[in-house]
Design a protein around this motif. Sequence first.
Motif, mmCIF file in Angstrom:
data_model
loop_
_atom_site.group_PDB
_atom_site.id
_atom_site.type_symbol
_atom_site.label_atom_id
_atom_site.label_comp_id
_atom_site.label_asym_id
_atom_site.label_seq_id
_atom_site.Cartn_x
_atom_site.Cartn_y
_atom_site.Cartn_z
ATOM 1 N N GLU A 42 0.868 -1.178 0.000
ATOM 2 C CA GLU A 42 0.000 0.000 0.000
ATOM 3 C C GLU A 42 0.904 1.227 0.000
ATOM 4 N N ALA A 43 1.362 1.635 -1.148
ATOM 5 C CA ALA A 43 2.281 2.765 -1.248
ATOM 6 C C ALA A 43 2.348 3.247 -2.684
ATOM 7 N N GLN A 44 2.982 4.380 -2.863
ATOM 8 C CA GLN A 44 3.099 4.965 -4.200
ATOM 9 C C GLN A 44 4.137 4.244 -5.043
ATOM 10 N N SER A 45 5.231 3.820 -4.422
ATOM 11 C CA SER A 45 6.274 3.108 -5.151
ATOM 12 C C SER A 45 7.091 2.278 -4.176
ATOM 13 N N TRP A 46 7.805 1.268 -4.710
ATOM 14 C CA TRP A 46 8.661 0.445 -3.863
ATOM 15 C C TRP A 46 9.706 -0.250 -4.705
ATOM 16 N N ALA A 47 10.759 -0.701 -4.026
ATOM 17 C CA ALA A 47 11.810 -1.481 -4.684
ATOM 18 C C ALA A 47 12.552 -2.262 -3.614
ATOM 19 N N VAL A 48 13.069 -3.424 -3.995
ATOM 20 C CA VAL A 48 13.892 -4.224 -3.089
ATOM 21 C C VAL A 48 15.150 -4.632 -3.834
ATOM 22 N N ALA A 49 16.282 -4.604 -3.127
ATOM 23 C CA ALA A 49 17.569 -4.869 -3.762
ATOM 24 C C ALA A 49 18.397 -5.813 -2.908
#
Length: 394
Positions: A42-49
């Motif tokens: 539930e968010a505008q954007s995300w990323a995992v690295a």
Amino acid sequence: MYKTLDLARASAFLLTLTLATALAIGGAVDRAEAQQSGPEVEAQSWAVADAGSGRVLASEKPDEQIKMASTAKVMTALVALESDADLDEQVVISQGAEEYVGNTYSNIGLISGESVEARDLLAASLIPSGTDADYALAEYVGGGSVEQFVQQMNQKAEELGLENTNFTNPTGIDEENNYSTASDLLKITSAAMEYDLFRKLVGQTQATIETKGMEDREIQVYTTNELLAQYPPATGVKTGTSGSAGYMLISSAEAQEESYIAAVLGADSQEAVTTSSENVLNYAFGNFEQRPLVKEGQVYSEKEIPFRGRSIDLTAADTISSTVEEGAEVERRVRGGELPPSAKKGDEVGQLEAIVDGESVGTTALIASKGYDEASFWQKTTGRVTGWVGGLFG
């Protein structure tokens, strides 16, 4: 915003509990059970690295610009750690730093004229997100000029190749041109995580900040990162809250020789950003694994010794490991031309690059498995003639 149904939330919670418990006790995780089409966010954007390389593994709108709030303090910390500033020095708190005490909810109550060790200012900036401490640290590292420090932040952003990040202040307070993205914030965090002090501070749940002045004080501070208390694999990193962009969290987690960093930006609440971050990290643990792509001492190429008519094996000098998804395309690419005229056993005679889904994840030397001497004049002559004849009639 990516919204979830109550049933999806319940499923995500059960998955989080299962994974977190297994990871905390070092048990095996059923990856098939953990795999999903994507994490519930539930968010505008995300990323995992991958924490080690900073390589983004999964994301949604990772390059969308958003006001970064206090996640900007990760860059403040990175610039401070890379500077020549003495973190053991006492820093006198300015009136400008004290003004943040009355203007922002995120402060530790510093008073103009008292002094605080620079190391404590860094801790106060990262753990409770003290904006007054962050401003004082920027003044100190910038030689008395916050504007100079902000220039250093933008220079570092350029060095890291960040195309969608710009700083106008060191604290993350909303301003028109103060923005970043999920993928850029992960690159900043990956660079900062190389410092032991940074990793230590962002993993702390509380600290004591000492001040010296008319009255020496001890200020107890507590982390704003709720993930550290409720998600066993969590190791850091930094929260942020912006009136225009919402709630955000850069998080890190480590278990079973795997470590990830995630950025979730633009959630509607603290609960949403924390839960979404858990889901993203669980997704990484469930769908990726750390695996050796190149093994030290293993043969990866064979090359002919000049003018000798025989070959030697070339072996990897080091192991290259990377986080990969099941079914990822792995390529091992040999770099370098012909062997040198002579070499000793163990000499570097080439390079080996590991590539996952078209992206380089590491390089190591290729070394000679055996030594050999330079060919004699007669061997070179014979070899040239043989090559010429072969070319003529071949």
